[in-house]
Scaffold this active site. Structure first.
Site, PDB file in Angstrom:
ATOM      1  N   ASP A 191     -10.063   9.324  -4.240  1.00 44.58           N
ATOM      2  CA  ASP A 191      -9.128   9.040  -3.155  1.00 44.58           C
ATOM      3  C   ASP A 191      -7.929   8.236  -3.645  1.00 44.58           C
ATOM      4  O   ASP A 191      -8.078   7.166  -4.243  1.00 44.58           O
ATOM      5  CB  ASP A 191      -9.849   8.267  -2.045  1.00 44.58           C
TER       6      ASP A 191
ATOM      7  N   HIS B 229      -6.583  10.835   6.805  1.00 44.80           N
ATOM      8  CA  HIS B 229      -7.186  10.107   5.692  1.00 44.80           C
ATOM      9  C   HIS B 229      -6.154   9.416   4.801  1.00 44.80           C
ATOM     10  O   HIS B 229      -6.523   8.806   3.804  1.00 44.80           O
ATOM     11  CB  HIS B 229      -8.014  11.066   4.839  1.00 44.80           C
TER      12      HIS B 229
ATOM     13  N   GLU C  85      -1.558  18.178   9.577  1.00 45.61           N
ATOM     14  CA  GLU C  85      -2.900  18.532   9.998  1.00 45.61           C
ATOM     15  C   GLU C  85      -3.673  17.249  10.322  1.00 45.61           C
ATOM     16  O   GLU C  85      -4.146  16.552   9.416  1.00 45.61           O
ATOM     17  CB  GLU C  85      -3.640  19.312   8.907  1.00 45.61           C
TER      18      GLU C  85
ATOM     19  N   ASP D  11      -4.709   5.839  -3.771  1.00 44.72           N
ATOM     20  CA  ASP D  11      -4.228   4.619  -3.137  1.00 44.72           C
ATOM     21  C   ASP D  11      -2.718   4.731  -2.968  1.00 44.72           C
ATOM     22  O   ASP D  11      -1.950   4.551  -3.912  1.00 44.72           O
ATOM     23  CB  ASP D  11      -4.574   3.405  -4.004  1.00 44.72           C
TER      24      ASP D  11
ATOM     25  N   ASP E 193     -10.246   6.394   5.315  1.00 41.64           N
ATOM     26  CA  ASP E 193      -9.395   6.532   4.137  1.00 41.64           C
ATOM     27  C   ASP E 193     -10.004   7.535   3.159  1.00 41.64           C
ATOM     28  O   ASP E 193      -9.329   8.423   2.653  1.00 41.64           O
ATOM     29  CB  ASP E 193      -9.233   5.159   3.466  1.00 41.64           C
TER      30      ASP E 193
ATOM     31  N   ASP F 224      -1.490  18.096   4.446  1.00 39.86           N
ATOM     32  CA  ASP F 224      -2.934  18.257   4.555  1.00 39.86           C
ATOM     33  C   ASP F 224      -3.622  16.925   4.837  1.00 39.86           C
ATOM     34  O   ASP F 224      -3.284  15.898   4.246  1.00 39.86           O
ATOM     35  CB  ASP F 224      -3.459  18.841   3.233  1.00 39.86           C
TER      36      ASP F 224
END
Length: 530
Positions: free
Chosen positions: A244, A279, A306, A246, A238, A275
């Site tokens: 990052d 993740h 990607e 959520d 993740d 992109d």
């Protein structure tokens, strides 16, 4: 015992791969349902990635450069242009992958300037209009995984995890301070009123309180931890970089769903390059594409994802999960090209498509040779050397499978990766794709160092013959391929690169077609020469 365990693991992986391939039969291909070029055109569609990692123009903004080049790109046969991320970055020179504000396209005074690295919003819209005037669509590079360049520090609690196994905590939960507050003071709520805070994120890589790097999972009663619906590399992938996002948070979802429609309406773009999808919560991403496509004028929205892995077995579950909603870059094929360029004449060209997406699922494969991430010095460095660059482009541009993407760095002069010979040959291959590479295809992959294929043509195009080798010192007697071009009544073919070179074809359509000193040759039927 270890040998037995390894063998059982290998068998399990192989069985899983076969099962995944079997289940793919019920998954529709993505590319046939998408808009790849102007409606009603019978021309081969082709995409260009219009930037390199350090792209700059000495005399004008990048968007103005694009507008200026639009007629030339159309003349080369391009039907789609992949733009760099148009959003405001964390710093003025940022490429946009360091995403600060998706809603600022170079309109507001934020992060030290009004314009982005690429130019102002007005420049962007003019460039998009110039592309449309030349019958080319534009593709937006959507960076939805993370944010960078926050406006304020916030205090909250987090847990430090093992970077190589994000499911393993290496410290107890403790207070931290992170750059997680995004107020967007220059935009003042225009287009979107959302202001981001630590509740909208899952992790970060810097604790301002302890002045420490690491991977930190944000923890509170509102946080659910890492998403389960991401890649399993490093236990759970993740977290990639920055702060990052959520994608399960309702406010996040609403804001990004709204942005998806807004950016397309604003620019007139026809789709997205997504992109870093390994993740991101793939359930969110699936809904993002479907919601954005849920509009009368966007039913054929283009999407390419990607997922960076040269292992086809890891990509297949994602193809199944997205069920025809997105195509994928063929990273395994790029890796084959890279290995072929390193191995030289020791590489068996007959295996060039082994393990590639375009071989297994041509209707989902966006093929490419290199991009901004594979450049020398970049995080995914895997540059295809000049000794195999032309052959690789011939294999994606002149065949009937996959949707090819050409890299700006190989086409236009630049200070990073330009090779004049590659550019010259690439322009000729683009011409061959635009004018000749049509109709059924027959492969003649019979020699490890010299292979060929024929495009038979259609009612409007004559077709072509392609010969490739990877050994410039190959014996002339073995650098030829005998191929059949169909009944031609003794026609003559000439080289696209040197019209004085010719090949005679017998009445049954057989001819012996040589390669050239440059290891790539395209043969075209000579009009009036029987």
């Amino acid at each position: 015992m270890n040998t037995v365990r390894f063998s059982m693991s290998l068998i399990y992986r192989q069985l899983r791969y076969w099962l995944d391939c079997l289940l793919l039969k019920w998954v529709p291909s993505s590319l046939p349902t998408m808009q790849l070029g102007p409606d009603g055109s019978s021309q081969n569609p082709t995409m260009v990635q219009f930037f390199t990692w350090d792209a700059r123009h000495p005399d004008m903004s990048w968007w103005k450069h694009l507008a200026t080049e639009a007629p030339h790109l159309a003349a080369l046969g391009f039907t789609q242009i992949w733009l760099p991320p148009p959003n405001k970055a964390m710093e003025q020179t940022g490429r946009g992958y360091d995403a600060y504000d998706l809603w600022d396209l170079g309109e507001f005074d934020q992060k030290g300037s009004v314009s982005t690295r690429w130019g102002t919003k007005e420049d962007l819209l003019r460039a998009c209009d110039a592309a449309r005037q030349c019958d080319m669509n534009v593709i937006i590079d959507a960076v939805l995984n993370h944010k960078l360049g926050a406006d304020r520090v916030e205090a909250f609690r987090a847990v430090r995890v093992d970077p190589l196994n994000r499911l393993r905590d290496i410290e107890n939960e403790r207070p931290v301070k992170g750059w997680t507050a995004f107020d967007f003071p220059g935009r003042i709520g225009k287009y979107s009123s959302m202001r981001w805070n630590f509740n909208h994120f899952t992790g970060l890589d810097w604790d301002e309180l302890a002045q420490a790097n690491g991977v930190f999972r944000i923890s509170s009663e509102r946080h659910k931890g890492w998403s389960r619906w991401v890649d399993t590399e490093n236990g759970n992938y993740d977290y990639l970089l920055g702060i990052d996002i959520d994608h399960r948070h309702p406010e996040v979802r609403d804001d990004l769903f709204s942005w998806g429609s807004w950016i397309l309406d604003t620019t007139g773009a026809c789709g997205f390059r997504l992109d870093a999808i390994k993740h991101m919560d793939r359930k969110f991403l699936f809904e993002f594409i479907k919601r954005t496509r849920d509009h009368p004028d966007r039913k054929r929205l283009f999407a390419v994802s990607e997922y960076w892995s040269a292992n086809l077995q890891l990509i297949i579950p994602y193809i199944r999960a997205f069920h025809g909603q997105t195509s994928f870059f063929d990273v395994p094929l790029h890796e084959n090209f890279h290995r072929a360029s390193k191995a030289g004449a020791s590489y068996d060209l007959r295996t060039i498509f082994k393990g590639s997406l375009v071989k297994l699922r041509p209707g989902d494969a966006v093929t490419f040779v290199d991009n901004h991430d594979t450049q020398v010095g970049q995080s995914l460095e895997s540059w295809v050397d000049t000794n195999f660059k032309a052959q690789a482009y011939a294999l994606i541009l002149l065949r009937c499978y996959g949707y090819p993407c050409v890299f700006y760095g190989d086409l236009y002069p630049n200070n990073e990766c330009f090779d004049e010979g590659t550019s010259r040959t690439l322009k000729q291959l683009l011409l061959a794709r635009k004018l000749f590479a049509y109709g059924p295809m027959v492969d003649y992959f019979e020699h490890r160092n010299c292979i060929g294929f024929v495009r038979m043509g259609d009612s409007n195009h004559a077709g072509c013959v392609v010969v490739l080798s990877n050994d410039p010192l190959l014996d002339p007697a073995t650098s030829k391929v005998r191929m059949n071009v169909g009944p031609c009544q003794g026609a003559t073919f000439h080289s696209l690169f040197d019209s004085t070179r010719t090949v005679a074809v017998d009445h049954d359509g057989w001819g012996v077609f040589p390669s050239s000193a440059d290891c790539v040759e395209v043969w075209i039927k000579s009009e009036g020469r029987q």
